[in-house]
Design an enzyme around this catalytic site. Structure first.
Site, mmCIF file in Angstrom:
data_model
loop_
_atom_site.group_PDB
_atom_site.id
_atom_site.type_symbol
_atom_site.label_atom_id
_atom_site.label_comp_id
_atom_site.label_asym_id
_atom_site.label_seq_id
_atom_site.Cartn_x
_atom_site.Cartn_y
_atom_site.Cartn_z
ATOM 1 N N HIS A 199 12.477 10.251 12.378
ATOM 2 C CA HIS A 199 12.761 10.485 13.797
ATOM 3 C C HIS A 199 13.120 11.951 13.992
ATOM 4 C CE1 HIS A 199 14.195 10.285 17.772
ATOM 5 N NE2 HIS A 199 15.485 10.289 17.469
ATOM 6 N N CYS B 5 15.669 5.250 20.102
ATOM 7 C CA CYS B 5 14.873 6.160 19.257
ATOM 8 C C CYS B 5 14.221 5.450 18.068
ATOM 9 C CB CYS B 5 15.718 7.322 18.771
ATOM 10 S SG CYS B 5 16.512 8.228 20.108
ATOM 11 N N ASN C 195 14.084 16.100 20.921
ATOM 12 C CA ASN C 195 14.156 14.667 20.610
ATOM 13 C C ASN C 195 13.508 13.888 21.766
ATOM 14 O OD1 ASN C 195 14.870 12.020 20.150
ATOM 15 N ND2 ASN C 195 17.023 12.459 19.725
HETATM 16 N N1 ACO Z 1 25.413 25.629 23.523
HETATM 17 C C1 ACO Z 1 26.463 26.348 23.139
HETATM 18 N N2 ACO Z 1 27.614 25.784 22.715
HETATM 19 C C2 ACO Z 1 27.692 24.444 22.700
HETATM 20 C C3 ACO Z 1 26.621 23.641 23.101
HETATM 21 C C4 ACO Z 1 25.443 24.280 23.526
HETATM 22 N N3 ACO Z 1 24.342 23.594 23.925
HETATM 23 N N4 ACO Z 1 26.973 22.340 22.980
HETATM 24 C C5 ACO Z 1 28.218 22.325 22.507
HETATM 25 N N5 ACO Z 1 28.670 23.601 22.338
HETATM 26 C C6 ACO Z 1 29.961 24.042 21.843
HETATM 27 C C7 ACO Z 1 31.055 23.007 22.100
HETATM 28 O O1 ACO Z 1 31.566 23.147 23.406
HETATM 29 C C8 ACO Z 1 32.054 23.368 21.050
HETATM 30 O O2 ACO Z 1 32.785 24.501 21.474
HETATM 31 P P1 ACO Z 1 34.376 24.609 21.187
HETATM 32 O O3 ACO Z 1 34.481 24.601 19.689
HETATM 33 O O4 ACO Z 1 34.714 25.907 21.835
HETATM 34 O O5 ACO Z 1 34.956 23.394 21.822
HETATM 35 C C9 ACO Z 1 31.197 23.800 19.868
HETATM 36 O O6 ACO Z 1 29.916 24.134 20.428
HETATM 37 C C10 ACO Z 1 31.042 22.740 18.809
HETATM 38 O O7 ACO Z 1 30.713 21.523 19.468
HETATM 39 P P2 ACO Z 1 30.431 20.199 18.660
HETATM 40 O O8 ACO Z 1 30.025 19.110 19.582
HETATM 41 O O9 ACO Z 1 31.581 19.952 17.718
HETATM 42 O O10 ACO Z 1 29.173 20.672 17.838
HETATM 43 P P3 ACO Z 1 28.586 20.102 16.497
HETATM 44 O O11 ACO Z 1 28.679 21.105 15.450
HETATM 45 O O12 ACO Z 1 29.018 18.698 16.210
HETATM 46 O O13 ACO Z 1 27.044 20.017 16.914
HETATM 47 C C11 ACO Z 1 25.389 18.428 17.560
HETATM 48 C C12 ACO Z 1 26.638 19.154 17.975
HETATM 49 C C13 ACO Z 1 24.251 19.400 17.388
HETATM 50 C C14 ACO Z 1 25.014 17.419 18.642
HETATM 51 C C15 ACO Z 1 25.674 17.702 16.215
HETATM 52 O O14 ACO Z 1 26.815 16.899 16.307
HETATM 53 C C16 ACO Z 1 24.538 16.868 15.781
HETATM 54 O O15 ACO Z 1 23.549 17.366 15.312
HETATM 55 N N6 ACO Z 1 24.643 15.522 15.905
HETATM 56 C C17 ACO Z 1 23.563 14.640 15.695
HETATM 57 C C18 ACO Z 1 23.284 14.022 16.979
HETATM 58 C C19 ACO Z 1 21.851 14.001 17.347
HETATM 59 O O16 ACO Z 1 20.976 14.581 16.767
HETATM 60 N N7 ACO Z 1 21.630 13.236 18.387
HETATM 61 C C20 ACO Z 1 20.353 13.057 18.900
HETATM 62 C C21 ACO Z 1 20.304 11.733 19.560
HETATM 63 S S1 ACO Z 1 20.679 10.506 18.462
HETATM 64 C C22 ACO Z 1 19.353 10.135 17.667
HETATM 65 O O17 ACO Z 1 18.290 10.372 18.105
HETATM 66 C C23 ACO Z 1 19.571 9.502 16.385
#
Ligand code: ACO
Length: 320
Positions: free
Chosen positions: A247, A114, A277
């Protein structure tokens, strides 16, 4: 002093927008509220089966050339940032070169996930400043939908396909003022596609894997640091930056970065809500959109930054 200046921008998104509800209707156990609250993403574009990064990148490049008033033959350097190349080889840059009908330009790919566009822009700028090349096409093109595990709702809802491009030209007028690139390979485990092709088979895991929370924390810290670094190299205060184009991974990362830099929301270009993304394509896609709708004007200062797997991150401060 010789600068590398952007003289044209272009982008391309395949097909129609696919909404969060569309994904749920396709059987993914998710919902619009979860995706919008956690990421800000509402729609993304997904390429039809068989459509490749070089096809998306070709259209973006043609549009950038058209804006610049140049022909393919005027270009002597083509750099494509992609992690989803058409083939193992030749490079996607060579494929786009062939489709454009350019002969003789140097052409190669950059693999910095990215942050790829920020890396490619920094590399092209150095070629132009050295005097070895005069006009470069810098392209970010991705079909990330091909490397997503559609049974992993934690990652498959985050990404989209698309391409963006710029034409850079040697100029005495200011253009790119400063660039920076960094990486920390010890963090390879928090975002990767840990598979390979060997002996005619896929060995390992061919899908994108991510520790979302670790990525989040790392990204916010280094995106603020590298923005300050390029501003300091150029002797420009962050308060003088007209537009920040971070990004486009996640609205919460974008907002946290803007806040750390004291750059108000009105000065931040956001397209993640409509594109998801798109990895190396995200910054040139957002740039082209803001140039074409008239937000970014000639003479304004624009700060671009990317971050992704590696971990690798890069930035460029330019006068448009
Ligand atoms: N829909 C519904 N529920 C979901 C989904 C979905 N698509 N995905 C995960 N969940 C659920 C999980 O199963 C979990 O449920 P549980 O508590 O019953 O186990 C709950 O949601 C929380 O899951 P987490 O993975 O802990 O969610 P988090 O709050 O960390 O959010 C996210 C996830 C959005 C990916 C966050 O960590 C984030 O924004 N990270 C940044 C990563 C990013 O942007 N990456 C892009 C690529 S990297 C880059 O380009 C730099």
């Amino acid at each position: 002093m010789m600068f590398a200046r952007i003289v044209g921008t272009g982008s391309y998104l395949p097909g129609n927008p696919v909404s969060n509800n569309d994904l749920a209707a396709r059987g993914i156990d998710t919902n619009d509220e979860w995706i919008v609250t956690r990421t800000g993403i509402r729609t993304r574009h997904l390429a039809e089966a068989g459509v490749t990064s070089s096809e998306l990148g070709l259209v973006a490049a043609q549009r950038a050339l058209e804006m610049a008033g140049l022909q393919a033959a005027d270009i002597d350097l083509i750099i494509v940032a992609t992690s989803t190349p058409d083939f193992i080889f030749p490079s996607t840059a060579c494929l786009i070169q062939g489709k454009l009908g350019n002969k003789g330009a140097a052409a190669f790919d950059v693999q910095a996930v990215c942050s790829g566009f920020a890396y490619a822009l920094g590399i092209a700028e150095k070629f132009i400043r050295s005097g070895s090349h005069r006009r470069a096409l810098v392209i970010g093109a991705e079909v990330f939908s091909r490397i997503l595990d559609w049974s992993d709702r934690g990652t498959c809802v985050l990404f989209g396909d698309g391409a963006g491009a710029v034409v850079l030209e040697a100029s005495e007028k200011p253009g790119i003022l400063a660039t920076a690139m960094h990486a920390d390979g010890s963090q390879f485990g928090i975002l990767n596609v840990p598979g390979q092709v060997s002996g005619g088979q896929v060995i390992g895991d061919p899908f994108l894997r991510m520790d979302g929370q670790a990525v989040f924390k790392f990204a916010v810290r280094v995106l603020a640091e590298i923005a300050e670094e390029v501003c300091s190299i150029a002797g420009v205060a962050t308060s003088e930056v007209d537009w920040l184009i971070p990004h486009q991974a996640n609205i919460r990362i974008i907002e946290a970065t803007g806040k750390k830099l004291a750059i108000e929301r009105e000065r931040v270009i956001v397209s993640v809500d409509r594109h998801g993304n798109t990895s190396a394509a995200s910054v040139p896609l957002a740039l082209d959109e803001a140039v074409r709708d008239g937000r970014i004007q000639r003479g304004q200062k624009v700060l671009l930054e990317g971050i992704g797997g590696g971990f690798a991150w890069g930035a460029a401060l330019l006068e448009f």
